[in-house]
Design a protein around this motif. Structure first.
Motif, PDB file in Angstrom:
ATOM      1  N   PHE A  15       0.846  -1.212   0.000  1.00 56.83           N
ATOM      2  CA  PHE A  15       0.000   0.000   0.000  1.00 56.83           C
ATOM      3  C   PHE A  15       0.875   1.254   0.000  1.00 56.83           C
ATOM      4  O   PHE A  15       0.631   2.202  -0.740  1.00 56.83           O
ATOM      5  CB  PHE A  15      -0.930   0.014   1.213  1.00 56.83           C
ATOM      6  CG  PHE A  15      -1.708  -1.264   1.368  1.00 56.83           C
ATOM      7  CD1 PHE A  15      -2.572  -1.687   0.372  1.00 56.83           C
ATOM      8  CD2 PHE A  15      -1.560  -2.061   2.486  1.00 56.83           C
ATOM      9  CE1 PHE A  15      -3.284  -2.862   0.484  1.00 56.83           C
ATOM     10  CE2 PHE A  15      -2.261  -3.245   2.620  1.00 56.83           C
ATOM     11  CZ  PHE A  15      -3.119  -3.647   1.619  1.00 56.83           C
ATOM     12  N   GLN A  32      -3.933   2.149  -2.707  1.00 58.14           N
ATOM     13  CA  GLN A  32      -4.249   2.067  -1.264  1.00 58.14           C
ATOM     14  C   GLN A  32      -5.722   2.441  -1.056  1.00 58.14           C
ATOM     15  O   GLN A  32      -6.211   3.417  -1.648  1.00 58.14           O
ATOM     16  CB  GLN A  32      -3.339   3.036  -0.520  1.00 58.14           C
ATOM     17  CG  GLN A  32      -3.330   2.874   0.970  1.00 58.14           C
ATOM     18  CD  GLN A  32      -2.376   3.881   1.610  1.00 58.14           C
ATOM     19  OE1 GLN A  32      -2.093   4.936   1.047  1.00 58.14           O
ATOM     20  NE2 GLN A  32      -1.883   3.550   2.786  1.00 58.14           N
ATOM     21  N   GLY A  33      -6.407   1.684  -0.205  1.00 56.17           N
ATOM     22  CA  GLY A  33      -7.846   1.886  -0.049  1.00 56.17           C
ATOM     23  C   GLY A  33      -8.188   3.044   0.858  1.00 56.17           C
ATOM     24  O   GLY A  33      -8.179   2.904   2.079  1.00 56.17           O
ATOM     25  N   TYR A 120      -5.389 -10.153   3.864  1.00 57.75           N
ATOM     26  CA  TYR A 120      -4.881  -8.813   4.182  1.00 57.75           C
ATOM     27  C   TYR A 120      -3.463  -8.948   4.739  1.00 57.75           C
ATOM     28  O   TYR A 120      -3.166  -9.874   5.504  1.00 57.75           O
ATOM     29  CB  TYR A 120      -5.816  -8.119   5.182  1.00 57.75           C
ATOM     30  CG  TYR A 120      -5.469  -6.670   5.357  1.00 57.75           C
ATOM     31  CD1 TYR A 120      -5.489  -5.798   4.266  1.00 57.75           C
ATOM     32  CD2 TYR A 120      -5.082  -6.171   6.592  1.00 57.75           C
ATOM     33  CE1 TYR A 120      -5.138  -4.464   4.410  1.00 57.75           C
ATOM     34  CE2 TYR A 120      -4.738  -4.838   6.749  1.00 57.75           C
ATOM     35  CZ  TYR A 120      -4.768  -3.994   5.649  1.00 57.75           C
ATOM     36  OH  TYR A 120      -4.414  -2.682   5.795  1.00 57.75           O
ATOM     37  N   ASN A 168     -11.096  -8.079   1.607  1.00 53.95           N
ATOM     38  CA  ASN A 168     -10.017  -7.281   1.031  1.00 53.95           C
ATOM     39  C   ASN A 168      -8.842  -8.231   0.817  1.00 53.95           C
ATOM     40  O   ASN A 168      -8.382  -8.828   1.782  1.00 53.95           O
ATOM     41  CB  ASN A 168      -9.626  -6.171   2.014  1.00 53.95           C
ATOM     42  CG  ASN A 168      -8.470  -5.331   1.508  1.00 53.95           C
ATOM     43  OD1 ASN A 168      -8.076  -5.420   0.365  1.00 53.95           O
ATOM     44  ND2 ASN A 168      -7.925  -4.506   2.397  1.00 53.95           N
ATOM     45  N   PHE A 314     -13.390  -2.572  -3.128  1.00 54.02           N
ATOM     46  CA  PHE A 314     -12.358  -3.014  -4.053  1.00 54.02           C
ATOM     47  C   PHE A 314     -12.936  -3.850  -5.195  1.00 54.02           C
ATOM     48  O   PHE A 314     -13.799  -4.701  -4.971  1.00 54.02           O
ATOM     49  CB  PHE A 314     -11.312  -3.850  -3.312  1.00 54.02           C
ATOM     50  CG  PHE A 314     -10.667  -3.093  -2.191  1.00 54.02           C
ATOM     51  CD1 PHE A 314      -9.914  -1.956  -2.442  1.00 54.02           C
ATOM     52  CD2 PHE A 314     -10.835  -3.498  -0.871  1.00 54.02           C
ATOM     53  CE1 PHE A 314      -9.327  -1.241  -1.405  1.00 54.02           C
ATOM     54  CE2 PHE A 314     -10.249  -2.790   0.165  1.00 54.02           C
ATOM     55  CZ  PHE A 314      -9.490  -1.658  -0.099  1.00 54.02           C
ATOM     56  N   ARG A 360      -6.043  -5.040  -7.952  1.00 58.39           N
ATOM     57  CA  ARG A 360      -7.171  -4.550  -7.151  1.00 58.39           C
ATOM     58  C   ARG A 360      -7.289  -3.040  -7.333  1.00 58.39           C
ATOM     59  O   ARG A 360      -6.313  -2.317  -7.134  1.00 58.39           O
ATOM     60  CB  ARG A 360      -6.907  -4.874  -5.672  1.00 58.39           C
ATOM     61  CG  ARG A 360      -8.055  -4.537  -4.734  1.00 58.39           C
ATOM     62  CD  ARG A 360      -7.597  -4.422  -3.274  1.00 58.39           C
ATOM     63  NE  ARG A 360      -6.979  -3.129  -3.015  1.00 58.39           N
ATOM     64  CZ  ARG A 360      -6.580  -2.702  -1.817  1.00 58.39           C
ATOM     65  NH1 ARG A 360      -6.709  -3.486  -0.757  1.00 58.39           N
ATOM     66  NH2 ARG A 360      -6.049  -1.506  -1.666  1.00 58.39           N
TER      67      ARG A 360
HETATM   68  N1  GLN Z   1      -6.628  -1.096   4.187  1.00 56.40           N
HETATM   69  C1  GLN Z   1      -5.956  -0.348   3.155  1.00 56.40           C
HETATM   70  C2  GLN Z   1      -6.008  -1.103   1.850  1.00 56.40           C
HETATM   71  O1  GLN Z   1      -6.333  -2.263   1.828  1.00 56.40           O
HETATM   72  C3  GLN Z   1      -4.514  -0.084   3.460  1.00 56.40           C
HETATM   73  C4  GLN Z   1      -4.167   0.424   4.800  1.00 56.40           C
HETATM   74  C5  GLN Z   1      -2.701   0.597   4.931  1.00 56.40           C
HETATM   75  O2  GLN Z   1      -2.059   1.149   4.049  1.00 56.40           O
HETATM   76  N2  GLN Z   1      -2.153   0.113   5.991  1.00 56.40           N
HETATM   77  O3  GLN Z   1      -5.706  -0.549   0.843  1.00 56.40           O
END
Ligand code: GLN
Length: 380
Positions: A15, A32-33, A120, A168, A314, A360
């Motif tokens: 990310f 990055q989400g 994740y 995710n 996503f 993604r």
């Molecule tokens: N949860 C966010 C994602 O999946 C990233 C969070 C982070 O950068 N630690 O993109």
């Protein structure tokens, strides 16, 4: 000085890598989400009010009582299950801290923890940090939960199973039948469950969120993790919470108190008030579904093939019609040469499936951002 790394195989998260590349190259950042639109100004006003009212010292270690009560009320309202706000709810500095603390509280050296890839990226290293052994299985075709594969990974040393819905990076959900399968395989064992539900509410097409909370056999053994950042468009606040039965929560708090002790007080005051208005979360499925659909519509003229997206913010897409490069190389080149940053999927696997060509895309973006990105993606 020789230094022995506790995580020798871990580098900087994908990310951070992709967000930095987006920034450096000026690419539209769908990696990055995080949302690129503002929070509800009313929520910001509540934080300012709390600061001005002098709520600026330590909150109680498990969280502000008013916020824990508001959380318990919301949970009972949605799932019909009473969690005791005093002993079964703890406010955390986001979902990742809650996961870290829950694993730290229960994983003993040598314990096996089942992780379903793609997973994740914090799960596996956190298990390892506490001396546990991550046991990786995979989602099946179309990123569906494969109960038989998970069940086959259970051994007498299994301490915990980690699940995630909405998922995710896959964008899929666990459904009632999956949850029943999980309940069946755990019944009669002392295996704990960690259920990462930080994308609660982000479930589409009228489907229910099959929360662990709905299943008595599961919730009695579960840490269930939630995020305010994800649902109220404030990922930078790092605010979340965990629900667990009293005995599990007592162990969680032993670690939490020495990890963060307590989290940002004014924000807790604000959220305690904001959460009491159900419309603040009831409109989320429609809001994000419209974004999912806009992105999918925009991608129709592209050579990417979209996988099913039932939840989260996503969308995964197969780029094999465009290139046979590995996903990290392709994602980097796409950011630099085509101006759109996305996240490759291989970092979410212990052993990435050979030939996997998936990226993604985060669609928690303003319509104009989504339109500009899909225009570029259609030109690849
Ligand atoms: N949860 C966010 C994602 O999946 C990233 C969070 C982070 O950068 N630690 O993109």
């Amino acid at each position: 000085m020789p230094l022995k790394s506790k995580l020798p195989r871990v580098g900087t998260t994908i990310f951070s890598v992709m967000s930095k590349l987006a920034q450096d190259s000026g690419a539209i950042n769908l990696s990055q989400g995080f949302p690129d639109f503002p929070i509800d100004p009313a929520l910001g006003d509540l934080v300012h009010e709390a600061i001005r009212a002098g709520h600026n010292q330590y909150a109680p270690m498990p969280g502000l009582p008013a916020l824990r009560e508001a959380i318990a009320e919301k949970v009972e309202r949605i799932y019909g299950v009473p969690y005791d706000s005093a002993s079964e709810v703890t406010v955390t500095a986001g979902g990742t801290q809650a996961i870290f603390t829950a694993l730290g509280a229960v994983v003993q050296p040598g314990d096996e923890v089942i992780i379903v890839d793609p997973a994740y990226d914090c799960y596996s290293p956190t298990v390892e940090l506490f001396g546990g052994k991550p046991v990786h299985v995979r989602l099946g075709g179309d990123m569906k939960f494969d109960a038989a594969a998970v069940k086959a990974a259970i051994t007498p040393r299994t301490r915990m199973l980690m699940v995630n819905t909405p998922h995710n990076p896959a964008g899929t959900i666990l459904r009632d039948a999956d949850m029943r399968d999980i309940a069946d395989m755990l019944r009669g064992t002392d295996i704990l469950l960690l259920s990462d539900e930080v994308y609660e509410h982000l479930v589409y097409d009228g489907e229910p969120h099959a929360s662990t909370i709905r299943y008595p056999d599961l919730r009695e053994r579960a840490f269930v993790i939630f995020s305010f950042g994800k649902v109220f468009h404030a990922t930078g606040w790092k605010m979340g919470y965990v629900l667990a039965p009293e005995a599990l929560m007592a162990e969680f708090r032993k670690v939490h108190q020495f990890n963060v002790f307590s989290v940002h007080t004014p924000t807790q005051h604000a959220l305690a008030r904001y959460l009491r208005e159900p419309s603040h979360y009831e409109q989320l499925p429609a809001f994000f579904q419209a974004k999912r659909d806009r992105f999918a519509q925009g991608m129709q003229g592209s050579r990417f093939k979209l996988l099913p997206c039932q939840g989260s913010y996503f969308q995964t897409a197969d780029y094999s019609a465009i290139s046979q490069e590995d996903d990290i190389a392709f994602a980097k080149r796409m950011a630099v040469e085509h101006g759109v940053a996305a996240i490759p999927l291989s970092p979410f696997y212990k052993d990435p499936p050979p030939g996997m060509r998936l990226l993604r895309f985060c669609f928690a973006k303003q319509d104009a951002t989504l339109d500009a990105a899909t225009e570029k993606l259609c030109a690849i």
